[in-house]
Design an enzyme around this catalytic site. Structure first.
Site, mmCIF file in Angstrom:
data_model
loop_
_atom_site.group_PDB
_atom_site.id
_atom_site.type_symbol
_atom_site.label_atom_id
_atom_site.label_comp_id
_atom_site.label_asym_id
_atom_site.label_seq_id
_atom_site.Cartn_x
_atom_site.Cartn_y
_atom_site.Cartn_z
ATOM 1 C CB ALA A 250 -1.037 0.056 1.211
ATOM 2 C CG ASP A 253 -2.743 1.319 -2.835
ATOM 3 O OD1 ASP A 253 -2.631 1.495 -3.970
ATOM 4 O OD2 ASP A 253 -3.008 0.341 -2.322
HETATM 5 O O1 RIB Z 1 -1.627 -1.958 -3.268
HETATM 6 C C1 RIB Z 1 -1.852 -2.954 -2.166
HETATM 7 C C2 RIB Z 1 -3.307 -3.579 -2.407
HETATM 8 O O2 RIB Z 1 -3.334 -4.330 -3.333
HETATM 9 C C3 RIB Z 1 -3.711 -4.434 -1.341
HETATM 10 O O3 RIB Z 1 -4.086 -3.857 -0.089
HETATM 11 C C4 RIB Z 1 -4.297 -5.576 -1.988
HETATM 12 O O4 RIB Z 1 -5.785 -5.649 -1.303
HETATM 13 C C5 RIB Z 1 -4.173 -5.536 -3.338
HETATM 14 O O5 RIB Z 1 -5.146 -4.786 -3.916
#
Ligand code: RIB
Length: 316
Positions: A250, A253
């Site tokens: 993550a 993200d």
């Molecule tokens: O980017 C990380 C995410 O990739 C994880 O949380 C997992 O669920 C996948 O979607």
């Protein structure tokens, strides 16, 4: 007026174990205890922005199983509006994650309910989408749904940020709808159809992606920082130092959610990138996807110690 971010994407439960080494094909290894963390690239990015104080709404699906309520409650706990998260007759999305001793991971996603998110679901959320300032998209839901969301947002003048993860080839018609494209190195290589072996290769891949019609390409380079390609210029932002890498899950993200927050608050792309880098650096110091995402206070504290290069970048 509050500036809103809308995320159309995946919501997963991450089933995680740590091993000394990620197994190769045919190999069995013994891992540590099984841990469950809320994840999914879409939900992670929504929570990343929510934790920084953004007004965030999520459009997605959960299943009708034991994970659904927990996934929804988790969005709620971080202030993410989940009125457009609906339940379908399927299993919730699940990611099977192995993290090694160096904090690197290997992930397999079973999309479940995410695979049932349709263009009709996007249309049903059109009021939410049109009233947003920034839209975040990834590739863990059907491509036709991503395209529909990008189209709707583009037509409404919403800034579309596309994080093309997991890597796949994309039609130019979708790339043209993105205002900002945020791939990592391997995703950029797949999308551009070019190898990235060195700095020249990075610039070449970023320029190729721009030639598909995306004005701004931000290449996340992990422990080597970030490359911005914009207005015929390439700018490199060095990373924040991380002494102890615990889990890289993550990190991308965290970067995207934080970048979106800064952009939604009116920052320029140049000023938003250090926000992304700081959030990514903090996320890798902790285990799990959503539990690792930093607060605004943590990001601001790290930014207050940044060097001029980390804040302004250098021309490449
Ligand atoms: O980017 C990380 C995410 O990739 C994880 O949380 C997992 O669920 C996948 O979607």
């Amino acid at each position: 007026m509050a500036r809103r971010i809308v995320v159309v994407g995946s919501i997963n439960m991450d089933l995680v174990t740590r091993t000394n080494k990620i197994p190769i094909p045919g190999e069995t290894v013994i891992g540590g205890d099984l841990q469950t963390f809320p994840g999914g690239k879409g939900a992670n990015q929504a929570v990343a922005a929510g934790r920084l104080g953004s007004d965030v709404a999520m459009v997605g699906h959960v299943g009708n199983d034991v994970f659904a309520q927990q996934l929804r409650e988790n969005l709620h706990a971080d202030g993410v509006n989940h009125t457009c998260v609906t339940e379908v007759e399927a299993a919730s999305g699940v990611a099977l994650i192995v993290v090694d001793a160096a904090g690197q991971n290997s992930i397999v996603v079973a999309p479940g309910a995410n695979g049932w998110l349709t263009p009709a679901d996007v249309q049903a959320a059109s009021d939410m989408i049109k009233s947003a300032d920034v839209m975040l998209l990834q590739l863990e839901i059907p491509l036709e749904t991503v395209e529909c969301a990008a189209q709707l947002a583009h037509q409404a003048g919403v800034c579309v940020i596309l994080n093309p993860a997991p890597a796949q080839l994309l039609p130019a018609s979708l790339l043209q709808l993105a205002d900002v494209l945020v791939p990592n190195e391997s995703e950029a290589a797949v999308l551009a159809g070019l190898p990235i072996d060195d700095r020249r290769g990075l610039k070449r891949a970023a320029a190729k992606l721009q030639s598909f019609g995306v004005a701004i390409v931000i290449l996340t380079l992990g422990s080597r920082g970030t490359l911005l390609a914009q207005d015929g210029k390439f700018t490199h932002y060095p990373p924040f130092d991380v002494v102890d890498v615990i889990d890289t899950t993550a990190a991308g993200d965290a970067f995207v959610g934080s970048l979106a927050t800064a952009l939604a608050e009116g920052s320029s792309v140049e000023n938003a990138i250090p926000w992304g880098n700081a959030a990514g650096a903090l996320a890798i110091t902790r285990s799990g996807a959503q539990p690792s995402l930093p607060t605004r206070q943590e990001v601001e504290a790290l930014l207050s110690q940044a060097t001029p290069d980390q804040m302004e970048g250098t021309n490449l």
